[in-house]
Structure formats: C-alpha cells, structure tokens
Design a protein around this motif. Structure first.
Motif, PDB file in Angstrom:
ATOM      1  N   LEU A  34       0.841  -1.206   0.000  1.00 30.63           N
ATOM      2  CA  LEU A  34       0.000   0.000   0.000  1.00 30.63           C
ATOM      3  C   LEU A  34       0.874   1.253   0.000  1.00 30.63           C
ATOM      4  O   LEU A  34       0.527   2.255  -0.635  1.00 30.63           O
ATOM      5  N   ALA A  35       2.027   1.173   0.647  1.00 27.05           N
ATOM      6  CA  ALA A  35       2.954   2.304   0.709  1.00 27.05           C
ATOM      7  C   ALA A  35       3.846   2.411  -0.528  1.00 27.05           C
ATOM      8  O   ALA A  35       4.672   3.309  -0.619  1.00 27.05           O
ATOM      9  N   GLY A  36       3.705   1.456  -1.462  1.00 29.08           N
ATOM     10  CA  GLY A  36       4.494   1.507  -2.681  1.00 29.08           C
ATOM     11  C   GLY A  36       5.873   0.889  -2.579  1.00 29.08           C
ATOM     12  O   GLY A  36       6.710   1.103  -3.444  1.00 29.08           O
ATOM     13  N   GLU A  37       6.095   0.117  -1.533  1.00 32.52           N
ATOM     14  CA  GLU A  37       7.397  -0.524  -1.351  1.00 32.52           C
ATOM     15  C   GLU A  37       7.497  -1.785  -2.208  1.00 32.52           C
ATOM     16  O   GLU A  37       6.487  -2.416  -2.522  1.00 32.52           O
ATOM     17  N   ASP A  38       8.729  -2.140  -2.558  1.00 30.47           N
ATOM     18  CA  ASP A  38       8.995  -3.395  -3.245  1.00 30.47           C
ATOM     19  C   ASP A  38       9.086  -4.494  -2.196  1.00 30.47           C
ATOM     20  O   ASP A  38       9.674  -4.289  -1.131  1.00 30.47           O
ATOM     21  N   ILE A  39       8.512  -5.661  -2.514  1.00 28.13           N
ATOM     22  CA  ILE A  39       8.625  -6.782  -1.588  1.00 28.13           C
ATOM     23  C   ILE A  39       8.872  -8.064  -2.360  1.00 28.13           C
ATOM     24  O   ILE A  39       8.579  -8.155  -3.549  1.00 28.13           O
ATOM     25  N   VAL A  40       9.410  -9.049  -1.659  1.00 29.66           N
ATOM     26  CA  VAL A  40       9.481 -10.420  -2.132  1.00 29.66           C
ATOM     27  C   VAL A  40       8.671 -11.210  -1.120  1.00 29.66           C
ATOM     28  O   VAL A  40       9.009 -11.240   0.059  1.00 29.66           O
ATOM     29  N   GLY A  41       7.587 -11.806  -1.578  1.00 26.52           N
ATOM     30  CA  GLY A  41       6.717 -12.555  -0.684  1.00 26.52           C
ATOM     31  C   GLY A  41       6.859 -14.043  -0.915  1.00 26.52           C
ATOM     32  O   GLY A  41       6.616 -14.518  -2.022  1.00 26.52           O
ATOM     33  N   LEU A  42       7.274 -14.765   0.110  1.00 23.52           N
ATOM     34  CA  LEU A  42       7.431 -16.215   0.029  1.00 23.52           C
ATOM     35  C   LEU A  42       6.461 -16.868   0.988  1.00 23.52           C
ATOM     36  O   LEU A  42       6.428 -16.517   2.167  1.00 23.52           O
ATOM     37  N   SER A  43       5.681 -17.810   0.456  1.00 18.86           N
ATOM     38  CA  SER A  43       4.709 -18.481   1.299  1.00 18.86           C
ATOM     39  C   SER A  43       4.263 -19.760   0.592  1.00 18.86           C
ATOM     40  O   SER A  43       4.212 -19.798  -0.643  1.00 18.86           O
ATOM     41  N   PRO A  44       3.925 -20.804   1.354  1.00 19.82           N
ATOM     42  CA  PRO A  44       3.500 -22.059   0.728  1.00 19.82           C
ATOM     43  C   PRO A  44       2.222 -21.891  -0.105  1.00 19.82           C
ATOM     44  O   PRO A  44       1.438 -20.961   0.088  1.00 19.82           O
ATOM     45  N   THR A  45       2.016 -22.841  -1.000  1.00 26.85           N
ATOM     46  CA  THR A  45       0.804 -22.879  -1.810  1.00 26.85           C
ATOM     47  C   THR A  45      -0.420 -22.933  -0.899  1.00 26.85           C
ATOM     48  O   THR A  45      -0.410 -23.607   0.123  1.00 26.85           O
ATOM     49  N   GLY A  46      -1.448 -22.196  -1.282  1.00 30.49           N
ATOM     50  CA  GLY A  46      -2.702 -22.224  -0.536  1.00 30.49           C
ATOM     51  C   GLY A  46      -2.777 -21.251   0.618  1.00 30.49           C
ATOM     52  O   GLY A  46      -3.708 -21.314   1.427  1.00 30.49           O
ATOM     53  N   THR A  47      -1.827 -20.320   0.716  1.00 32.00           N
ATOM     54  CA  THR A  47      -1.828 -19.378   1.831  1.00 32.00           C
ATOM     55  C   THR A  47      -2.355 -17.994   1.438  1.00 32.00           C
ATOM     56  O   THR A  47      -2.255 -17.058   2.224  1.00 32.00           O
ATOM     57  N   GLY A  48      -2.885 -17.869   0.234  1.00 31.83           N
ATOM     58  CA  GLY A  48      -3.500 -16.603  -0.153  1.00 31.83           C
ATOM     59  C   GLY A  48      -2.541 -15.571  -0.706  1.00 31.83           C
ATOM     60  O   GLY A  48      -2.743 -14.368  -0.513  1.00 31.83           O
ATOM     61  N   LYS A  49      -1.516 -16.022  -1.423  1.00 32.03           N
ATOM     62  CA  LYS A  49      -0.536 -15.072  -1.965  1.00 32.03           C
ATOM     63  C   LYS A  49      -1.165 -14.112  -2.977  1.00 32.03           C
ATOM     64  O   LYS A  49      -0.812 -12.945  -3.010  1.00 32.03           O
ATOM     65  N   THR A  50      -2.093 -14.610  -3.801  1.00 30.31           N
ATOM     66  CA  THR A  50      -2.697 -13.725  -4.804  1.00 30.31           C
ATOM     67  C   THR A  50      -3.412 -12.565  -4.126  1.00 30.31           C
ATOM     68  O   THR A  50      -3.207 -11.408  -4.494  1.00 30.31           O
ATOM     69  N   LEU A  51      -4.216 -12.844  -3.126  1.00 31.66           N
ATOM     70  CA  LEU A  51      -4.897 -11.759  -2.405  1.00 31.66           C
ATOM     71  C   LEU A  51      -3.903 -10.909  -1.623  1.00 31.66           C
ATOM     72  O   LEU A  51      -4.149  -9.719  -1.411  1.00 31.66           O
ATOM     73  N   ALA A  52      -2.773 -11.498  -1.229  1.00 36.46           N
ATOM     74  CA  ALA A  52      -1.769 -10.734  -0.482  1.00 36.46           C
ATOM     75  C   ALA A  52      -1.268  -9.546  -1.286  1.00 36.46           C
ATOM     76  O   ALA A  52      -1.029  -8.473  -0.734  1.00 36.46           O
ATOM     77  N   TYR A  53      -1.110  -9.719  -2.597  1.00 34.23           N
ATOM     78  CA  TYR A  53      -0.695  -8.562  -3.403  1.00 34.23           C
ATOM     79  C   TYR A  53      -1.882  -7.867  -4.067  1.00 34.23           C
ATOM     80  O   TYR A  53      -1.864  -6.680  -4.287  1.00 34.23           O
ATOM     81  N   ALA A  54      -2.931  -8.615  -4.372  1.00 34.64           N
ATOM     82  CA  ALA A  54      -4.065  -8.032  -5.093  1.00 34.64           C
ATOM     83  C   ALA A  54      -4.782  -6.954  -4.286  1.00 34.64           C
ATOM     84  O   ALA A  54      -5.057  -5.866  -4.817  1.00 34.64           O
ATOM     85  N   LEU A  55      -5.079  -7.221  -3.041  1.00 35.56           N
ATOM     86  CA  LEU A  55      -5.883  -6.264  -2.270  1.00 35.56           C
ATOM     87  C   LEU A  55      -5.196  -4.912  -2.089  1.00 35.56           C
ATOM     88  O   LEU A  55      -5.791  -3.881  -2.418  1.00 35.56           O
ATOM     89  N   PRO A  56      -3.956  -4.858  -1.613  1.00 36.97           N
ATOM     90  CA  PRO A  56      -3.348  -3.529  -1.463  1.00 36.97           C
ATOM     91  C   PRO A  56      -3.108  -2.838  -2.810  1.00 36.97           C
ATOM     92  O   PRO A  56      -3.253  -1.617  -2.918  1.00 36.97           O
ATOM     93  N   LEU A  57      -2.750  -3.602  -3.838  1.00 35.06           N
ATOM     94  CA  LEU A  57      -2.478  -2.967  -5.128  1.00 35.06           C
ATOM     95  C   LEU A  57      -3.757  -2.481  -5.804  1.00 35.06           C
ATOM     96  O   LEU A  57      -3.770  -1.421  -6.438  1.00 35.06           O
ATOM     97  N   LEU A  58      -4.851  -3.221  -5.657  1.00 28.16           N
ATOM     98  CA  LEU A  58      -6.131  -2.762  -6.212  1.00 28.16           C
ATOM     99  C   LEU A  58      -6.647  -1.534  -5.479  1.00 28.16           C
ATOM    100  O   LEU A  58      -7.356  -0.719  -6.057  1.00 28.16           O
ATOM    101  N   GLU A  59      -6.298  -1.408  -4.198  1.00 27.37           N
ATOM    102  CA  GLU A  59      -6.675  -0.211  -3.428  1.00 27.37           C
ATOM    103  C   GLU A  59      -6.104   1.047  -4.079  1.00 27.37           C
ATOM    104  O   GLU A  59      -6.707   2.108  -4.043  1.00 27.37           O
ATOM    105  N   LYS A  60      -4.907   0.918  -4.667  1.00 23.55           N
ATOM    106  CA  LYS A  60      -4.189   2.074  -5.195  1.00 23.55           C
ATOM    107  C   LYS A  60      -4.584   2.433  -6.637  1.00 23.55           C
ATOM    108  O   LYS A  60      -4.246   3.508  -7.109  1.00 23.55           O
ATOM    109  N   ILE A  61      -5.275   1.541  -7.328  1.00 23.35           N
ATOM    110  CA  ILE A  61      -5.613   1.763  -8.741  1.00 23.35           C
ATOM    111  C   ILE A  61      -6.634   2.879  -8.866  1.00 23.35           C
ATOM    112  O   ILE A  61      -7.622   2.916  -8.136  1.00 23.35           O
ATOM    113  N   LYS A  62      -6.393   3.754  -9.803  1.00 20.61           N
ATOM    114  CA  LYS A  62      -7.355   4.814 -10.132  1.00 20.61           C
ATOM    115  C   LYS A  62      -8.115   4.381 -11.376  1.00 20.61           C
ATOM    116  O   LYS A  62      -7.521   3.902 -12.337  1.00 20.61           O
TER     117      LYS A  62
END
Length: 158
Positions: A34-62
């Motif tokens: 949400l703050a615009g920082e770069d991250i590397v997100g590591l997490s096992p399959t099935g832990t919601g990685k898509t929503l982990a980046y989708a929700l904050p990034l969609l918040e920022k879309i105009k």
C-alpha cells in the motif's frame, strides 16, 4: 489489522466470502505494498498469496482507463486463475482487468485492450507479443508483479 484498512467494499466482500483472519503473507505484505514498497513474498501454496498482493495494489488503482498494474505469470493456467481473482475484487471498485495469455484469441485480446483496462494479467510471451505490436501500451504502468518469480526468472522463461 489489515481488514480495517481495506476499502469498505473489500471488507464487505471479505466477510461475504466467510474469510476469517488474514494469513501471515496477507497481513505482512498489505502495508508495504500500500505504501508503494517493493517486496518479495514467500509463502506455501494455498496461503493466499494472490490476495496478499491483489488487495493492497487494487486499493491504489485509479479508474482512469490507464494501465497501472501488470501481473506476469509463468503459465496460461495460473494467468487465468490470477485473472479471475483480480477481476472479482477489482469489479468492486469498477477497475477493469484483462487476461492476456497464449492459446487464447489474440484478436479478441486486442479488441478488449481497447476497453482500456487498468490491470493486465498474463504470460510474458503474449504480453511481449502485444507490446511489440504496440497494442499493449506499458508507459503508464506503475507496478509490476512477478507471480511465481522463481519460475519466471529461470533462463528458459527469459
């Protein structure tokens, strides 16, 4: 907590999906993205990685009709899966998402690009093809996500 910081329409949808608490990857990535920082997100399959980046990034879309977010996936199957998740949540904010993958009609994808999506999800090959044809204009992109970067960055995918 992340849920209280989400857009109200996202909060309602989160609850309607009967999600409980965010997973650790979702909680830890929300604020930095949400703050615009770069991250590397590591997490096992099935832990919601898509929503982990989708929700904050969609918040920022105009909703401007300018492409702002590109999500690269290593396979057509993952591209379709990620595209569906992003479409579901983006629709709550009237943000347009388009999936661009090989094996699908390139003519239809070019026609859909005329609808000016703010988010594009797809495979590098198809995106490169459309960018080289000047059908996919990337000059307004603010954020790029490499979903399954370990695969995307292997020599055979470069």
């Amino acid at each position: 907590m992340m849920i209280e910081k989400m857009n109200p329409s996202f909060q309602r949808h989160w609850r309607s999906m009967r999600f409980q608490l965010p997973t650790p990857i979702q909680e830890r990535s929300f604020e930095p993205l949400l703050a615009g920082e770069d991250i590397v997100g590591l997490s096992p399959t099935g832990t919601g990685k898509t929503l982990a980046y989708a929700l904050p990034l969609l918040e920022k879309i105009k909703t401007s009709g300018e492409l702002q977010l590109v999500v690269l996936t290593p396979s057509q199957e993952l591209g379709v899966q990620v595209g569906r998740v992003l479409e579901e949540w983006a629709s709550l904010r009237d943000v347009k998402v388009q999936t661009l993958i090989g094996g699908a009609s390139v003519k239809r994808q070019i026609e859909n690009l005329k609808l000016k999506p703010e988010v594009v999800v797809g495979t590098p090959g198809r995106m490169l093809e459309l960018a080289n044809q000047r059908k996919l204009k990337l000059h307004t992109v603010k954020t790029v996500v490499l979903d399954e970067a370990d695969y995307l960055l292997q020599p055979e995918h470069m």
